[in-house]
Motif scaffolding. Structure first.
Motif, PDB file in Angstrom:
ATOM      1  N   ARG A 166      10.644  19.299  28.288  1.00  0.00           N
ATOM      2  CA  ARG A 166       9.663  19.423  27.203  1.00  0.00           C
ATOM      3  C   ARG A 166      10.378  19.312  25.854  1.00  0.00           C
ATOM      4  O   ARG A 166      11.606  19.430  25.774  1.00  0.00           O
ATOM      5  N   PRO A 167       9.600  19.116  24.763  1.00  0.00           N
ATOM      6  CA  PRO A 167      10.197  19.102  23.427  1.00  0.00           C
ATOM      7  C   PRO A 167      10.996  20.378  23.167  1.00  0.00           C
ATOM      8  O   PRO A 167      10.563  21.480  23.513  1.00  0.00           O
ATOM      9  N   GLY A 168      12.162  20.212  22.587  1.00  0.00           N
ATOM     10  CA  GLY A 168      13.014  21.358  22.280  1.00  0.00           C
ATOM     11  C   GLY A 168      14.047  21.663  23.343  1.00  0.00           C
ATOM     12  O   GLY A 168      14.980  22.435  23.100  1.00  0.00           O
ATOM     13  N   HIS A 169      13.910  21.094  24.533  1.00  0.00           N
ATOM     14  CA  HIS A 169      14.901  21.304  25.579  1.00  0.00           C
ATOM     15  C   HIS A 169      16.200  20.564  25.241  1.00  0.00           C
ATOM     16  O   HIS A 169      16.189  19.575  24.509  1.00  0.00           O
ATOM     17  N   THR A 170      17.275  21.056  25.803  1.00  0.00           N
ATOM     18  CA  THR A 170      18.561  20.364  25.724  1.00  0.00           C
ATOM     19  C   THR A 170      18.963  19.971  27.132  1.00  0.00           C
ATOM     20  O   THR A 170      18.998  20.817  28.033  1.00  0.00           O
ATOM     21  N   VAL A 171      19.249  18.684  27.331  1.00  0.00           N
ATOM     22  CA  VAL A 171      19.564  18.207  28.670  1.00  0.00           C
ATOM     23  C   VAL A 171      20.909  17.499  28.672  1.00  0.00           C
ATOM     24  O   VAL A 171      21.361  16.975  27.649  1.00  0.00           O
ATOM     25  N   LEU A 172      21.540  17.500  29.840  1.00  0.00           N
ATOM     26  CA  LEU A 172      22.815  16.835  30.047  1.00  0.00           C
ATOM     27  C   LEU A 172      22.617  15.711  31.050  1.00  0.00           C
ATOM     28  O   LEU A 172      22.074  15.926  32.144  1.00  0.00           O
ATOM     29  N   VAL A 173      23.060  14.507  30.685  1.00  0.00           N
ATOM     30  CA  VAL A 173      22.973  13.338  31.562  1.00  0.00           C
ATOM     31  C   VAL A 173      24.387  12.863  31.860  1.00  0.00           C
ATOM     32  O   VAL A 173      25.083  12.386  30.956  1.00  0.00           O
ATOM     33  N   HIS A 174      24.809  12.999  33.102  1.00  0.00           N
ATOM     34  CA  HIS A 174      26.100  12.438  33.488  1.00  0.00           C
ATOM     35  C   HIS A 174      25.949  10.938  33.696  1.00  0.00           C
ATOM     36  O   HIS A 174      24.933  10.455  34.194  1.00  0.00           O
ATOM     37  N   GLY A 175      26.974  10.178  33.309  1.00  0.00           N
ATOM     38  CA  GLY A 175      26.904   8.723  33.445  1.00  0.00           C
ATOM     39  C   GLY A 175      25.847   8.133  32.533  1.00  0.00           C
ATOM     40  O   GLY A 175      25.052   7.281  32.938  1.00  0.00           O
ATOM     41  N   ALA A 176      25.858   8.549  31.277  1.00  0.00           N
ATOM     42  CA  ALA A 176      24.794   8.160  30.352  1.00  0.00           C
ATOM     43  C   ALA A 176      24.803   6.687  29.995  1.00  0.00           C
ATOM     44  O   ALA A 176      23.840   6.193  29.403  1.00  0.00           O
ATOM     45  N   VAL A 196      22.802  15.357  25.647  1.00  0.00           N
ATOM     46  CA  VAL A 196      24.250  15.179  25.680  1.00  0.00           C
ATOM     47  C   VAL A 196      24.535  14.305  26.897  1.00  0.00           C
ATOM     48  O   VAL A 196      23.964  14.522  27.974  1.00  0.00           O
ATOM     49  N   GLY A 197      25.392  13.294  26.723  1.00  0.00           N
ATOM     50  CA  GLY A 197      25.661  12.379  27.824  1.00  0.00           C
ATOM     51  C   GLY A 197      27.138  12.154  28.035  1.00  0.00           C
ATOM     52  O   GLY A 197      27.872  11.922  27.074  1.00  0.00           O
ATOM     53  N   THR A 198      27.585  12.227  29.283  1.00  0.00           N
ATOM     54  CA  THR A 198      28.983  11.934  29.577  1.00  0.00           C
ATOM     55  C   THR A 198      29.160  10.446  29.847  1.00  0.00           C
ATOM     56  O   THR A 198      28.298   9.792  30.432  1.00  0.00           O
ATOM     57  N   ALA A 199      30.283   9.922  29.411  1.00  0.00           N
ATOM     58  CA  ALA A 199      30.629   8.506  29.607  1.00  0.00           C
ATOM     59  C   ALA A 199      32.081   8.347  29.185  1.00  0.00           C
ATOM     60  O   ALA A 199      32.645   9.207  28.491  1.00  0.00           O
ATOM     61  N   SER A 200      32.697   7.250  29.585  1.00  0.00           N
ATOM     62  CA  SER A 200      34.051   6.975  29.124  1.00  0.00           C
ATOM     63  C   SER A 200      34.012   6.671  27.628  1.00  0.00           C
ATOM     64  O   SER A 200      32.982   6.249  27.092  1.00  0.00           O
ATOM     65  N   ALA A 201      35.123   6.874  26.962  1.00  0.00           N
ATOM     66  CA  ALA A 201      35.172   6.755  25.500  1.00  0.00           C
ATOM     67  C   ALA A 201      34.713   5.384  25.011  1.00  0.00           C
ATOM     68  O   ALA A 201      34.090   5.265  23.951  1.00  0.00           O
ATOM     69  N   LYS A 202      35.014   4.335  25.773  1.00  0.00           N
ATOM     70  CA  LYS A 202      34.649   2.983  25.325  1.00  0.00           C
ATOM     71  C   LYS A 202      33.141   2.766  25.279  1.00  0.00           C
ATOM     72  O   LYS A 202      32.668   1.814  24.636  1.00  0.00           O
ATOM     73  N   HIS A 203      32.371   3.635  25.934  1.00  0.00           N
ATOM     74  CA  HIS A 203      30.913   3.493  25.933  1.00  0.00           C
ATOM     75  C   HIS A 203      30.210   4.465  24.980  1.00  0.00           C
ATOM     76  O   HIS A 203      28.986   4.515  24.952  1.00  0.00           O
ATOM     77  N   HIS A 204      30.993   5.214  24.211  1.00  0.00           N
ATOM     78  CA  HIS A 204      30.380   6.247  23.369  1.00  0.00           C
ATOM     79  C   HIS A 204      29.456   5.672  22.300  1.00  0.00           C
ATOM     80  O   HIS A 204      28.417   6.261  21.998  1.00  0.00           O
ATOM     81  N   ASP A 205      29.814   4.562  21.724  1.00  0.00           N
ATOM     82  CA  ASP A 205      28.937   3.982  20.698  1.00  0.00           C
ATOM     83  C   ASP A 205      27.586   3.600  21.295  1.00  0.00           C
ATOM     84  O   ASP A 205      26.536   3.812  20.677  1.00  0.00           O
TER      85      ASP A 205
END
Length: 365
Positions: A166-176, A196-205
């Motif tokens: 829902r609006p206001g939640h904070t979620v984590l996505v691995h392999g974003a 918040v999403g995890t990814a290798s540094a080259k995909h951060h942008d």
């Protein structure tokens, strides 16, 4: 049931039939075959005679078919319930109806549809049940739409039917940066959540451009960084990695948060039984759900509930239609990593497995 499905049902009831728009001598079907556990270059491209559509079936001329993590596991003999070798992989596709069998309205011919197949989509022509079709909006490119078939259904159902973000939640996505991950990020942002999403540094942008805060999954202090972004814990964590890392995902949850596991990427190259990692994962989730913690833990299987076929199809059509509508409106940005001809399937699979791409590699005719 949407209007399109009502038309199919009504037409089938009164027995309206149609015949193929193909010439009297059908074009041979080109398909990619997994002959066994092989390297990507060992996937074979073959041709076979076309088969007519049976009662209630439609033949789609493939315009786009995806390469998902499921096929990467199948190539290794590691997918939980894959068929015996040899077989044609292909979890989903977008195609144009060129033949309709008995009981299917001829008005479907020439129109584009998306469909989940689990296997068989890596072919120039694919026969499917008419009841499994979801129409693709005219304004949407076929390859763009394809990136949101299995990925879109998976992300939408995990987000809204399981985690109920829902609006206001904070979620984590691995392999974003991946196919499902990038879709999850976008749908979560549309739902009003912080991501918040995890990814290798080259995909951060790329992850940042989708609206998520990126964290390097290779960083030695990754867990500390993730906790810093959600000191009270995450309302939902989406984990495709599995293995021992699932424990860290569960510990990152807020007091009433929800963990949704949907794969075991960390065990893709592990020797041994294809079922063992999944069974271990399911046992662990069941144990957590038995605890009085207030947290939820789910394993997402897109095929769950298919025994109740009408309900399964209604949910699938509804969810995919909403995703495709967001795509048509420009609110979802397709992540097409590459479009590669079906005849170069080995090259396409190697690229999809390389870890160098953002989004999904798509096979085209």
């Amino acid at each position: 049931m949407d209007d399109f499905q009502r038309r199919i049902s009504a037409d089938s009831t009164i027995g309206i039939t149609s015949t193929s728009t193909s010439p009297s001598t059908p074009t041979p079907v080109t398909e990619a075959v997994l002959p066994g556990i092989v390297e990507p270059d060992g996937i074979q491209v073959r041709t076979r005679p076309a088969r007519p559509a049976g009662p209630g079936q439609v033949v789609l001329a493939m315009e786009a078919a995806g390469i998902s993590f499921a096929e990467q596991q199948m190539r290794r003999g590691k997918y939980y319930d894959q068929p015996p070798f040899p077989f044609v992989p292909g979890y989903d596709l977008v195609g144009r109806a060129v033949e309709a069998g008995e009981g299917v309205h001829g008005g479907l011919l020439g129109r584009r549809f998306a469909v989940l197949t689990k296997t068989g989509a890596w072919a120039s022509h694919v026969t499917v049940d008419a009841g499994d079709l979801t129409e693709v909006p005219d304004a949407v490119d076929s390859a763009d739409a394809e990136t949101f078939v299995v990925n879109g259904i998976t992300a939408w159902q995990m987000l809204h039917r399981l985690a109920k973000v829902r609006p206001g939640h904070t979620v984590l996505v691995h392999g974003a940066n991946g196919g499902v991950g990038s879709t999850l990020v976008q749908l979560a942002r549309i739902a009003g959540a912080q991501v918040v999403g995890t990814a290798s540094a080259k995909h951060h942008d790329a992850v940042r451009a989708l609206g998520a805060v990126p964290v390097d999954y290779r960083a030695p202090d990754m867990d500390a960084q993730l906790r810093a972004h959600a000191p009270q814990g995450y309302d939902a964590v989406f984990d495709h990695v599995g293995g021992e890392g699932i424990v860290a995902s569960y510990r990152l949850l807020a007091a009433k948060g929800t963990l949704v596991s949907y794969g075991s990427a960390s065990t893709r190259d592990v020797e041994g039984s294809s079922k063992a990692p999944v069974l271990k994962l399911l046992a662990r989730l069941a144990l957590w759900n038995a605890l009085p913690s207030g947290k939820g833990a789910h394993f997402y299987n897109i095929w769950a509930g298919r025994r109740r076929l009408a309900t399964f199809r209604a949910k699938l059509h509804s969810d995919l239609a909403q995703v495709l509508a967001l795509l048509a409106d420009g609110r979802l940005i397709p992540q097409v990593a590459a479009r590669i001809p079906l005849t170069e399937v080995g090259k396409a699979v190697r690229l999809a497995e390389s870890g160098t791409v953002v989004g999904k590699v798509v096979l085209v005719p």
